[in-house]
Write a protein that holds these residues in place. Structure first.
Motif, PDB file in Angstrom:
ATOM      1  N   ARG A 119     -68.249  -4.699 -49.710  1.00 15.75           N
ATOM      2  CA  ARG A 119     -69.516  -4.288 -50.320  1.00 15.75           C
ATOM      3  C   ARG A 119     -70.208  -5.487 -50.941  1.00 15.75           C
ATOM      4  O   ARG A 119     -71.408  -5.692 -50.782  1.00 15.75           O
ATOM      5  CB  ARG A 119     -69.262  -3.236 -51.409  1.00 15.75           C
ATOM      6  CG  ARG A 119     -68.842  -1.911 -50.875  1.00 15.75           C
ATOM      7  CD  ARG A 119     -68.207  -1.064 -51.945  1.00 15.75           C
ATOM      8  NE  ARG A 119     -66.863  -1.550 -52.295  1.00 15.75           N
ATOM      9  CZ  ARG A 119     -66.066  -0.957 -53.161  1.00 15.75           C
ATOM     10  NH1 ARG A 119     -66.462   0.125 -53.780  1.00 15.75           N
ATOM     11  NH2 ARG A 119     -64.864  -1.443 -53.422  1.00 15.75           N
ATOM     12  N   ARG A 120     -69.440  -6.269 -51.681  1.00  8.58           N
ATOM     13  CA  ARG A 120     -70.053  -7.433 -52.329  1.00  8.58           C
ATOM     14  C   ARG A 120     -70.466  -8.471 -51.288  1.00  8.58           C
ATOM     15  O   ARG A 120     -71.517  -9.092 -51.396  1.00  8.58           O
ATOM     16  CB  ARG A 120     -69.087  -8.045 -53.353  1.00  8.58           C
ATOM     17  CG  ARG A 120     -68.990  -7.214 -54.618  1.00  8.58           C
ATOM     18  CD  ARG A 120     -68.362  -7.996 -55.759  1.00  8.58           C
ATOM     19  NE  ARG A 120     -69.179  -9.097 -56.198  1.00  8.58           N
ATOM     20  CZ  ARG A 120     -70.067  -9.041 -57.177  1.00  8.58           C
ATOM     21  NH1 ARG A 120     -70.251  -7.916 -57.842  1.00  8.58           N
ATOM     22  NH2 ARG A 120     -70.774 -10.099 -57.521  1.00  8.58           N
ATOM     23  N   ARG A 123     -73.626  -7.409 -49.458  1.00 10.55           N
ATOM     24  CA  ARG A 123     -74.780  -7.375 -50.343  1.00 10.55           C
ATOM     25  C   ARG A 123     -75.154  -8.772 -50.838  1.00 10.55           C
ATOM     26  O   ARG A 123     -76.299  -9.197 -50.723  1.00 10.55           O
ATOM     27  CB  ARG A 123     -74.421  -6.483 -51.536  1.00 10.55           C
ATOM     28  CG  ARG A 123     -75.510  -6.328 -52.521  1.00 10.55           C
ATOM     29  CD  ARG A 123     -76.292  -5.097 -52.231  1.00 10.55           C
ATOM     30  NE  ARG A 123     -77.392  -4.972 -53.174  1.00 10.55           N
ATOM     31  CZ  ARG A 123     -78.483  -4.278 -52.913  1.00 10.55           C
ATOM     32  NH1 ARG A 123     -78.597  -3.679 -51.758  1.00 10.55           N
ATOM     33  NH2 ARG A 123     -79.428  -4.188 -53.808  1.00 10.55           N
ATOM     34  N   GLN A 124     -74.171  -9.482 -51.388  1.00 11.30           N
ATOM     35  CA  GLN A 124     -74.459 -10.761 -52.035  1.00 11.30           C
ATOM     36  C   GLN A 124     -74.861 -11.828 -51.023  1.00 11.30           C
ATOM     37  O   GLN A 124     -75.627 -12.739 -51.333  1.00 11.30           O
ATOM     38  CB  GLN A 124     -73.238 -11.231 -52.850  1.00 11.30           C
ATOM     39  CG  GLN A 124     -72.809 -10.279 -53.950  1.00 11.30           C
ATOM     40  CD  GLN A 124     -73.776 -10.237 -55.106  1.00 11.30           C
ATOM     41  OE1 GLN A 124     -74.341 -11.252 -55.490  1.00 11.30           O
ATOM     42  NE2 GLN A 124     -74.007  -9.063 -55.662  1.00 11.30           N
TER      43      GLN A 124
ATOM     44  N   SER B  27     -68.561   0.414 -57.140  1.00  7.18           N
ATOM     45  CA  SER B  27     -69.436  -0.698 -56.763  1.00  7.18           C
ATOM     46  C   SER B  27     -70.181  -0.410 -55.468  1.00  7.18           C
ATOM     47  O   SER B  27     -69.658   0.211 -54.552  1.00  7.18           O
ATOM     48  CB  SER B  27     -68.596  -1.961 -56.571  1.00  7.18           C
ATOM     49  OG  SER B  27     -69.368  -2.951 -55.935  1.00  7.18           O
ATOM     50  N   LYS B  28     -71.431  -0.865 -55.436  1.00  9.39           N
ATOM     51  CA  LYS B  28     -72.154  -0.851 -54.171  1.00  9.39           C
ATOM     52  C   LYS B  28     -72.448  -2.277 -53.737  1.00  9.39           C
ATOM     53  O   LYS B  28     -73.270  -2.517 -52.855  1.00  9.39           O
ATOM     54  CB  LYS B  28     -73.431  -0.025 -54.319  1.00  9.39           C
ATOM     55  CG  LYS B  28     -73.122   1.446 -54.422  1.00  9.39           C
ATOM     56  CD  LYS B  28     -74.326   2.282 -54.774  1.00  9.39           C
ATOM     57  CE  LYS B  28     -73.914   3.660 -55.235  1.00  9.39           C
ATOM     58  NZ  LYS B  28     -73.291   3.628 -56.588  1.00  9.39           N
ATOM     59  N   GLY B  29     -71.797  -3.209 -54.381  1.00 10.34           N
ATOM     60  CA  GLY B  29     -71.964  -4.603 -54.006  1.00 10.34           C
ATOM     61  C   GLY B  29     -72.799  -5.396 -54.986  1.00 10.34           C
ATOM     62  O   GLY B  29     -72.917  -6.610 -54.869  1.00 10.34           O
ATOM     63  N   ASP B  30     -73.400  -4.694 -55.963  1.00 11.95           N
ATOM     64  CA  ASP B  30     -74.204  -5.384 -56.972  1.00 11.95           C
ATOM     65  C   ASP B  30     -73.370  -5.661 -58.217  1.00 11.95           C
ATOM     66  O   ASP B  30     -72.256  -5.170 -58.346  1.00 11.95           O
ATOM     67  CB  ASP B  30     -75.405  -4.511 -57.355  1.00 11.95           C
ATOM     68  CG  ASP B  30     -76.432  -4.446 -56.242  1.00 11.95           C
ATOM     69  OD1 ASP B  30     -76.775  -5.516 -55.721  1.00 11.95           O
ATOM     70  OD2 ASP B  30     -76.865  -3.331 -55.899  1.00 11.95           O
ATOM     71  N   ASP B  31     -73.985  -6.369 -59.165  1.00 10.64           N
ATOM     72  CA  ASP B  31     -73.291  -6.647 -60.415  1.00 10.64           C
ATOM     73  C   ASP B  31     -73.383  -5.481 -61.392  1.00 10.64           C
ATOM     74  O   ASP B  31     -72.672  -5.452 -62.390  1.00 10.64           O
ATOM     75  CB  ASP B  31     -73.869  -7.905 -61.069  1.00 10.64           C
ATOM     76  CG  ASP B  31     -73.549  -9.145 -60.239  1.00 10.64           C
ATOM     77  OD1 ASP B  31     -72.518  -9.133 -59.541  1.00 10.64           O
ATOM     78  OD2 ASP B  31     -74.324 -10.112 -60.279  1.00 10.64           O
ATOM     79  N   PHE B 188     -65.009   3.991 -51.720  1.00 10.17           N
ATOM     80  CA  PHE B 188     -65.065   3.091 -50.570  1.00 10.17           C
ATOM     81  C   PHE B 188     -63.666   2.857 -49.994  1.00 10.17           C
ATOM     82  O   PHE B 188     -63.447   2.907 -48.794  1.00 10.17           O
ATOM     83  CB  PHE B 188     -65.697   1.774 -50.996  1.00 10.17           C
ATOM     84  CG  PHE B 188     -65.862   0.797 -49.889  1.00 10.17           C
ATOM     85  CD1 PHE B 188     -66.838   0.985 -48.935  1.00 10.17           C
ATOM     86  CD2 PHE B 188     -65.037  -0.309 -49.787  1.00 10.17           C
ATOM     87  CE1 PHE B 188     -66.994   0.090 -47.894  1.00 10.17           C
ATOM     88  CE2 PHE B 188     -65.185  -1.208 -48.761  1.00 10.17           C
ATOM     89  CZ  PHE B 188     -66.165  -1.014 -47.802  1.00 10.17           C
ATOM     90  N   ILE B 363     -62.972  -2.837 -58.135  1.00  9.80           N
ATOM     91  CA  ILE B 363     -63.463  -2.937 -56.767  1.00  9.80           C
ATOM     92  C   ILE B 363     -62.328  -3.084 -55.752  1.00  9.80           C
ATOM     93  O   ILE B 363     -62.468  -2.722 -54.591  1.00  9.80           O
ATOM     94  CB  ILE B 363     -64.467  -4.102 -56.710  1.00  9.80           C
ATOM     95  CG1 ILE B 363     -65.343  -4.073 -55.475  1.00  9.80           C
ATOM     96  CG2 ILE B 363     -63.771  -5.429 -56.827  1.00  9.80           C
ATOM     97  CD1 ILE B 363     -66.568  -4.929 -55.610  1.00  9.80           C
TER      98      ILE B 363
END
Lengths: 300, 515
Positions: A119-120, A123-124, B27-31, B188, B363
């Motif tokens: 996911r990170r 996205r990142q 988490s969806k990938g953001d901070d 996830f 995560i």
């Protein structure tokens, strides 16, 4: 046309004339400038240089036909933002996706099996957003879709590989050029580690052979090596801007060994000094001898 | 609309909101997560009070919990009857169990106050075990560590099995449902937790007690209910019974909080959940609720002596829990790797309410509930188990969801300088060191900007006398942050050849490694 070019074409013509079957293709080749083996394009816009590189190789229609299911496989291995050069530049990926659709691709898939949390990474890295905006289907790797494939390679007898890459009509490899502790550099061929399932860390024991074993099975129609930013130390993950060198370059070609061989020179080493390149050359996967290649350099 | 219908709608709405926020704790990938996922915990005045006593500090959501206090002082235990998601679950379970008469003696209503005084007294003497029994902590933790993982595991297995059946349509249907569940309900990664069975067992007992008596937990055990009961003794919302009462006993049987019993006129505001069932059900329409000041009827506060006894027991429990050598840093705590941003162990334990939010949001699934690694006092507090999941270098979610500040919220930049442990290479197991086999995975995955795992080329001789060079990894303890990415990815499984222990963690002075 300079003298060297003239001589080359004359020789080509002579060679072609001696075998009548190629006369037609010769006629085409004569009309248009010959397609180079590698296109090395430099310029400030990642999108524009990607497009120029593909055009220099004969245009996207040479690689993608209408209705094709195309996999564009970037490196999305790490939870890093684009400026750190640890993943493929999102604009390069997006440009390729757009090009595929311009050639009439039915579907373009973008995925990777990352090392960090998917996911990170998606996205990142900016890749998920850019590729989706360009119309690609961006999905996380589904662990159920790895199928054990016979490789009969130098190091790997068989290995689970991702079904979607095996079933795609066309595969385009979009790696990023980085240093790597064990294999010195990671370029195009090593990018296929992202379609390997199972406990892929085991391949580190014979990493160079394993890279070639998988590269012999997953054959891209095109490799576009992203060297917009290259990671010169602490790769493949990076994390320090001082290790990132901005080259604003992409290297494109159809021969994975040639692309990697040229990629090595970006770091000041010869292709033959990379074990995977040497093994790839020796086993007939491709040609590492840059002096025998037609390399077109373009400034945009 | 009848007021009980309105109450049901409110209850279901809050339960759904709670479950929605729970599912979003991911988490969806953001901070950031984009939702105030710990909202219910922020409203919990028991978390506020016990943390205030144990750490002499405020929790981040203290204003919200103060608003719950104010609401209770005016309206009574409306939180229990209308809002508490565990209360609603009890309500539903109670209906499933059917109508049951009280079986416990009336005095059992005191038990919850004893529990409350025990917990608060322990808190005053710096031991925070309130979270074990606080209903919201208990609910979040049970769902996060046990119920939700089991739900996901079970349904995923069901869909997979159905997908393999050689029946037309079924595989496609199973795949479609699987996708839908993944989108709506699933994490996830399929979450897995040590202690899942035990945390789930406690939850099962708490809910199962409804089959003994409805709202058993709320009536006799809930420490938050007790606290709100104390606050609502003089609540303005009051019940009255008019002359028309026929002593039919319907209200007493219907009462959820056991605030009224044999005598319909007898009523205790501290036990009343303001559910309005009695008002609704009274056949003669004699039961009324209205606002007026004054005392709220009989209270079931325990007597002075037993209050004193529970206070003393709470205080005495502290040294009993702590005569345990492992509570000193570095004795047993090698595996006690706390999440990044955690306070020093004593302060951490004084704040952690074991709500499980950090473990839910982690995560990589690496944050796991402790069993006895840190002593009984640290039961179910979060520890990083790198073989399950490592600490993702740029992820800071655990500190963002912590309701008490036991884990400080860090910015990604701050996190880079926080060390949760140190990796050590086991030269007898490491492939290059022990066998001369190339590997270097630990170096590749090491996330620090200047890699903490470095290598040098060494010459190895094999048994046939062949000589070759191999790259051998080493750890630079000054750069290692103890994230465990190396341990997690080490190809030597079982007991990896590179392992992280809490040694050198930056939160502890005692556990320092370098001068």
């Amino acid at each position: 046309m300079d003298r060297r070019d003239f001589l080359k074409k004359t020789l080509c013509a002579a060679a072609a004339a001696s075998c009548p079957g190629t006369l037609l293709s010769l006629a085409e080749g004569w009309a248009a400038p010959p397609v180079p083996d590698l296109a090395v394009v430099r310029g400030p816009s990642p999108e524009a240089i990607t497009r120029a590189a593909v055009d220099a190789l004969g245009g996207i229609r040479r690689f993608v036909s209408a209705g094709d299911v195309v996999v564009v496989k970037p490196n999305i291995g790490w939870d890093r933002t684009p400026e750190y050069g640890a993943n493929t530049h999102p604009a390069v990926v997006a440009a390729l996706v757009t090009l595929c659709f311009e050639a009439g691709a039915g579907k373009v898939k973008v995925f990777d099996r990352p090392v960090n949390d998917p996911r990170r990474c998606y996205r990142q890295s900016g890749i998920a957003g850019a590729a989706e905006a360009a119309g690609a289907e961006v999905r996380y790797v589904d662990e159920r879709k790895f199928k054990t494939v016979k490789l009969d390679g130098l190091a790997l007898k068989d290995w689970p590989l991702y079904e979607e890459i095996l079933e795609a009509d066309r595969v385009i490899n979009v790696p990023v050029a980085k240093t790597h502790g064990l294999s010195t550099l990671t370029l195009g061929m090593k990018n296929w580690m992202g379609v390997m399932g199972g406990g892929r860390w085991l391949i580190h024991q014979r990493v160079h052979e394993s890279i070639v074993d998988v590269a012999r099975r997953v054959k891209p129609v095109l490799t576009v090596l992203d060297a917009v930013r290259i990671l010169t130390a602490n790769g493949p993950q990076g994390g320090r801007l001082e290790d990132v060198k901005v080259l604003d370059t992409v290297v494109a070609g159809t021969d994975p060994v040639s692309v990697d061989s040229f990629g090595a020179t970006l770091f000041g080493i010869r292709g033959r000094d990379l074990e995977s390149v040497r093994i790839g050359h020796e086993t007939g996967l491709g040609n590492m001898n840059l002096d025998t290649l037609n390399i077109r350099r373009i400034e945009r | 609309m009848r007021i009980t219908t309105a109450r049901w709608l409110v209850q279901i709405a809050f339960l759904l909101l709670f479950l929605f926020l729970f599912i979003q704790t991911e988490s969806k990938g953001d901070d950031t997560l984009g939702y105030p996922v710990r909202l219910f915990l922020d409203f919990d005045p028991l978390v506020l009070l016990s943390t205030l006593l144990s750490s002499r500090g405020l929790v981040p959501g203290f204003l919200l919990s103060l608003s719950a206090v104010v609401a209770t002082v005016f309206l009574g235990r409306v939180f229990c009857g209308w809002i508490c998601p565990l209360g609603t679950i009890h309500n539903l379970a109670g209906i499933a169990a059917g109508r049951r008469k009280p079986v416990l003696p009336p005095g059992a209503r005191k038990w919850k106050y004893w529990i409350l005084f025990f917990l608060l007294s322990s808190s005053l003497f710096t031991m925070q075990v309130t979270g074990i029994l606080d209903p919201l902590c208990l609910l979040v933790r049970s769902l996060a560590l046990s119920v939700h993982p089991a739900f996901q595991n079970g349904f995923a297995a069901l869909f997979r099995t159905a997908g393999d059946w050689p029946v037309p349509v079924l595989p496609a249907l199973a795949e479609g449902l699987h996708d839908l569940f993944r989108k709506l309900f699933f994490s996830f990664r399929e979450p897995r937790f040590f202690q899942a069975v035990f945390t789930g067992l406690l939850f099962g007992i708490v809910v199962g007690l409804n089959f003994v008596e409805k709202r058993f937990w709320c009536r006799y055990l809930c420490p938050l209910g007790a606290l709100l009961g104390l606050l609502s003794r003089k609540a303005f919302l009051k019940r009255s019974v008019s002359e028309g009462c026929t002593d039919c006993g319907v209200c007493g049987r219907a009462c959820q909080g056991r605030a009224t019993g044999g005598d319909a006129r007898e009523w205790a505001s501290s036990e009343c959940l303001a559910c309005f069932d009695c008002d609704d059900l009274c056949p003669s329409g004699s039961v009324r609720f209205g606002f007026r000041p004054g005392k709220g009827g009989r209270s079931f506060l325990p007597g002075r002596r037993s209050v004193l006894a529970s206070l003393l027991a709470g205080a005495a429990a502290v040294p009993f829990f702590r005569v345990f050598p492992g509570s000193r840093a570095g004795v047993l705590s090698g595996k006690l790797i706390r999440p990044p941003g955690s306070l020093d162990e004593a302060d951490f334990l004084a704040r952690c309410v074991r709500c499980g939010e950090c473990m839910k949001v982690c995560i990589t699934n690496g944050l796991q509930p402790a069993f006895l690694e840190g002593g009984l006092e640290a039961l179910w507090t979060p520890v990083l188990v790198p073989s399950v999941g490592y600490c993702e270098y740029r992820c800071t979610l655990c500190g963002r969801v912590c309701p008490t500040g036991a884990i400080k919220p860090l910015s990604p930049g701050e996190k880079e300088s926080v060390r949760i442990g140190t990796a050590f290479i086991d030269f007898g197991r490491c492939l290059p060191h022990a066998f001369g086999i190339p590997c270097l995975v630990c170096q590749e995955v090491c996330p620090t900007a200047m890699k903490a795992v470095w290598f040098e080329k060494g010459i190895v001789t094999d048994r046939e006398g062949g000589v070759r060079t191999v790259k051998k990894p080493y750890v630079d303890p000054a750069r290692c942050v103890g994230c465990g990415t190396c341990e997690h990815n080490c190809p030597v499984r079982g007991e990896p050849a590179i392992r992280v222990v809490s040694t050198g963690e930056s939160r502890s002075k005692e556990n320092r490694l370098l001068l």
